[in-house]
Scaffold this active site. Structure first.
Site, short mmCIF file in Angstrom:
data_model
loop_
_atom_site.label_atom_id
_atom_site.label_comp_id
_atom_site.label_asym_id
_atom_site.label_seq_id
_atom_site.Cartn_x
_atom_site.Cartn_y
_atom_site.Cartn_z
N ASP A 457 0.80 -1.22 0.00
CA ASP A 457 0.00 0.00 0.00
C ASP A 457 0.84 1.27 0.00
OD1 ASP A 457 -1.78 -2.06 0.44
OD2 ASP A 457 -3.07 -0.86 1.73
N GLU A 529 -4.70 -3.67 -7.76
CA GLU A 529 -5.80 -4.37 -7.08
C GLU A 529 -7.04 -3.49 -7.17
OE1 GLU A 529 -3.60 -4.71 -3.19
OE2 GLU A 529 -5.39 -3.64 -2.45
#
Length: 883
Positions: A457, A529
């Site tokens: 992330d 994603e």
């Protein structure tokens, strides 16, 4: 950085994991079967005694390795319930899970290995362990720590060349891997509930290898072409030479590629030295290979596998010989669109990457058969990439990807301890560095590997961590691109990542993907994603994990099988479903409508990225491919391998030669994913009202460039359309063969997005399209028959479906059952499914499966649809309509 490289060479204790090539090595054995497992709470005997011959383990659990504790208990039928059913997962809670568990193995060496150096390789201990051999503690839990480290222990001094050896591993679970400051272990973020043992156990192979004083390991073959020419491949071979003795040794390393290209090099090794050895194409001209067999991703050509063999020789004695498959291919990447996108290039050709994120079983149960089944489904959906976030698989997984021409994106995990390196102490930093070097040695020679992500992330917050990882990766000659994270970050060390993870993770309508051009999850950059949220399994799967009396999207069991946190329900998806398709009268209708919404939502995402390829979109990874356990969100096929609406929407959208409709421009387009130009293509668009009357038709002949896009024409304003109408697109090649049929159901009322209220996980809607009229479509009739061709291993059924009525047949679903009234044959491959057919239209659909999955009865084709007049439809033998 020098310290990091030192760790790469010294702290890394290395892999010999070429599992498919055992026949070429002098001795290697995987210690897989006949282990015993027991809790330290149950048996508190010290390791010195447990690791001695004669110790009684009659009341221990017999397991095969790899296994976690819970996986081992399930295999031994300790639980009298299905842990996936309802909320039974909670019943797994057990105080013993927080305490160490023993794994004990008895083994002997063959006489041929007498006197050789013996090495024990641990390819994955979660999380740390004390290792005992023959009554001696050979490594403690300060040394054996970290599930991604590959640790070699020279056990020569403690081995018994004659008689029985006893290996006993005391494994201790990780704590708080999901939290900053926790252990650097396997983590699941918000995907699923955590298993109570936190995957404590031996999660990859345990192996024995022998050497005569010295050895060669970890071959790497790197390719450079004189691009754009592929006529000559300049190959460089690297490997590690190891001295297992306490004195200097001289040896000769011999190499062979594809059985014909040979080379050799003398090496001098200091005591216990590990040295990188290089055979460059400049120094070894025979490594400049003309007309080489090239490894391509499946869309671009054949994934040709080559073979490298290396041996270490002293005098006339062979110490060891290893071999591995590799691919002659070159992977690079470039940043585009102001460094907001990253374009990957294979053998000089850019490639649009579309795939999904892999998830292992929640209990880390590995199965060669399951990997084969799932990767076959990946290929059937026309995907070319899988992403593995912080979940590294076994050699078999990567071997299959190599063979099938599938690319793999991999890297470290998000959200928990891995994401916060600024919280690491010296010991954890050492684990992280040696984990990175382990992975580089292990994966660097696999042709399927596309890129390594040093963060998920976000880029590592401690920039020295990323710098040290990059130093390791460079020193170990990682041959592929790297990026600082899976998100659109600017690293102070490595610059722009060129990839993004800006959501969504929950439902958004088909129009979303083309409408967003640079801020959220729309078709721009490389989305690592992304997903339109829940993927509702069909009834046949749901009743395997949700009690029938809990089949409600508000029940506690339903919610338990969603994700966690923000994703603990299907509310956003359901709100859209009710508004767009009308409130369902019952759960059966809800599930039927859910398949339609899943189909259109997932198809639109992949089509939009395909339509914008290389303009400013370079890749998209669906979150996720499958689930670690039975779930209602984020999958393309469910835990039981049932392919439903999401699956077939995905498969349709990624046809290599595909015709599609743009929700944004109202145009008809061709997407070509082959390295081949097509001329003389015929594209036809036909619009039907709900009653089956034709309102528009247009056909053109056109061409499309290799790996290209072609806008064919825009649809005009059409008067007199019904509330819901249908668009049928067909693409034929120059010979008249149908290559793509693609149907859309549309409404004059569009979905409207409320961009100002966008969040990290979705963009809400201002208003919804209206498909409620689909519930009242005029009924139509079908004529269906099938033929069966059965071989020793598999069966193919050709199912002919004809719409004999006057209305469009909507969402005709074909199923293959083991017998009438029986379960579905799974896994199964349908050429197409959830069909729409115009009045008079005939489709012939192939259905194939392996005979071992079909049971002992007579297979039965079951058909359903939204508007079928079953009473007046006709169907052949061993087939029927769903009641």
């Amino acid at each position: 950085m020098k310290k990091a490289i030192f760790l790469a060479l010294m702290c890394f204790t290395a892999l010999q994991g070429f599992s498919q090539n055992e026949e070429t090595e002098n001795y290697r054995v995987v210690l897989k079967d006949d282990w015993k497992m027991q809790s330290e709470v149950t048996d508190a005997t010290p390791g010195k005694a447990i690791s001695q011959p004669g110790y009684q383990t009659a009341d221990w659990y017999k397991v095969s390795v790899p296994t976690t504790v819970i996986a081992g208990l399930i295999a031994n039928k300790v639980y009298n319930f299905d842990p996936f059913y309802g909320q039974n997962f909670e019943k797994l809670t057990d105080a013993r899970m927080d305490k160490p568990w023993w794994f004990r193995k008895e083994f002997t060496l063959p006489e041929t290995e007498n006197g050789k150096n013996v090495v024990l390789k641990l390819h994955g201990i979660n999380y740390k362990a004390n290792v005992w051999l023959n009554g001696v503690l050979i490594a403690d839990s300060t040394q054996i720590i970290g599930p991604f480290r590959i640790i070699e222990l020279d056990i020569t001094r403690h081995i018994k060349y004659k008689g029985e050896n006893i290996l006993a591993i005391e494994v201790k679970r990780p704590f708080n891997p999901q939290k900053r400051g926790g252990d650097l272990a396997i983590d699941y973020a918000d995907w699923i509930h955590y298993p109570p043992d936190f995957n404590n156990g031996i999660v990859n192979n345990v192996e024995l290898k022998t050497f005569r004083k010295v050895g060669v390991e970890y071959p790497l073959v790197t390719t450079k072409f004189d691009l754009p020419s592929l006529a000559v491949a300049h190959l460089q071979v690297d490997a590690m030479a190891v001295n297992y003795t306490d004195k200097p040794e001289d040896a000769l390393i011999k190499g062979k590629i594809n059985g014909t290209i040979t080379f050799e090099q003398k090496v001098h090794l200091m005591p216990r030295e590990k040295k990188q050895i290089t055979f460059s194409p400049a120094a070894y001209p025979q490594l400049n290979v003309k007309n080489p067999p090239i490894w391509w991703p499946w869309e671009y050509g054949k994934p040709e596998l080559s073979r490298i063999q290396l041996s270490m020789v002293q005098g006339n004695e062979l110490s060891n010989e290893i071999s591995d498959n590799f691919g002659i291919r070159e992977v690079t990447s470039v940043l585009i669109d102001n460094q907001k996108g990253r374009e990957f290039i294979i053998n000089g050709k850019p490639i649009m990457l579309r795939g999904a994120a892999w998830s292992p079983d929640i209990f880390e149960r590995r199965s060669k058969l399951r990997e084969e089944q799932e990767l076959k489904l990946v290929r059937d959906m026309n995907m070319n990439i899988v992403r593995s976030e912080g979940k590294l698989e076994d050699d078999g997984f990567y071997d299959l990807c190599d063979k099938e021409g599938l690319l793999v994106m991999s890297g470290w995990m998000c959200c928990g301890a891995w994401q916060y390196p600024e919280k690491w102490d010296v010991a954890k930093r050492s684990i992280a560095m040696s984990s990175d070097s382990s992975v580089m040695y292990w994966l660097r020679n696999k042709p399927s590997m596309l890129v390594w992500l040093n963060g998920s992330d976000m880029v590592p917050r401690d920039k020295t961590v990323e710098a040290d990882w990059l130093a390791i990766e460079a020193d170990l000659k990682w041959p592929n691109p790297t990026a600082g994270s899976a998100a659109l970050n600017i690293s102070k060390v490595s610059g722009s990542t060129g990839v993004k993870m800006a959501g969504p993770y929950d439902w958004v309508p088909p129009a979303y993907w083309e409408a967003d051009t640079g801020k959220y999850g729309g078709a721009w950059s490389f989305a690592t994603e992304i997903s339109p949220g829940p993927s509702i399994p069909p009834y046949e799967s749901l009743i395997k994990f949700i009690p029938k009396d809990s089949l409600s999207n508000k029940s506690a069991d339903w919610l338990y099988h969603c994700g966690t946190g923000q994703f603990g329900n299907t509310k956003i998806f359901d709100t859209a479903l009710y508004a767009r398709y009308g409130t369902p009268a019952n759960m059966s209708q809800y599930l039927t409508e859910a398949q339609a919404q899943n189909y259109e939502g997932n198809r639109a995402m992949m089509e939009a990225y395909g339509l914008k390829k290389y303009a400013n979109a370079t890749g998209v990874v669906q979150w996720m491919l499958a689930n670690a356990w039975p779930s209602l969100i984020w999958h393309t096929y469910d835990y039981y391998l049932y392919p439903a609406g999401t699956y077939f929407g995905m498969k349709k959208s990624m046809e290599p030669l595909h015709v599609m409709y743009s929700y944004k421009s109202n145009s008809v387009n061709i997407i070509n994913s082959y390295l081949q130009t097509f001329t003389g293509l015929k594209v036809e668009a036909t619009v039907y009202n709900a009653d089956g009357t034709q309102k528009f038709n247009k056909e053109i002949t056109t061409d499309v460039a290799e790996d290209g896009i072609k806008e064919c024409f825009a649809l005009p304003q059409i008067d007199g359309l019904s509330d819901v109408y249908f668009l049928r697109l067909e693409l034929k090649n120059a010979a008249g063969a149908v290559k793509s049929i693609n149907w859309y159901w549309l409404s004059a009322k569009p979905d409207e997005l409320n961009w100002k209220k966008s969040t990290w996980y979705y963009t809400p809607q201002k208003s919804f399209t209206d498909y409620s009229a689909l519930k009242n479509l005029p009924a139509t009739t079908l004529s269906i028959h099938h033929t069966t061709t059965k071989t020793d291993g598999s069966t193919t059924q050709k199912i002919t479906v004809t719409n004999t009525g006057k209305s469009v047949a909507f969402f005709v679903h074909l199923r293959a059952l083991k017998e009438k009234g029986g379960d579905d044959i799974l896994p199964v491959i349908f050429e197409d499914n959830y069909l729409l057919l115009a009045p008079g239209e005939t489709r012939v659909i192939d259905c194939s499966y392996e005979n071992r999955y079909s049971g002992e009865g007579t297979p039965y084709i079951l058909v359903s649809g939204w508007n079928l007049d079953k009473a007046n439809s006709k169907i052949g033998e061993d087939a029927g309509f769903d009641k």
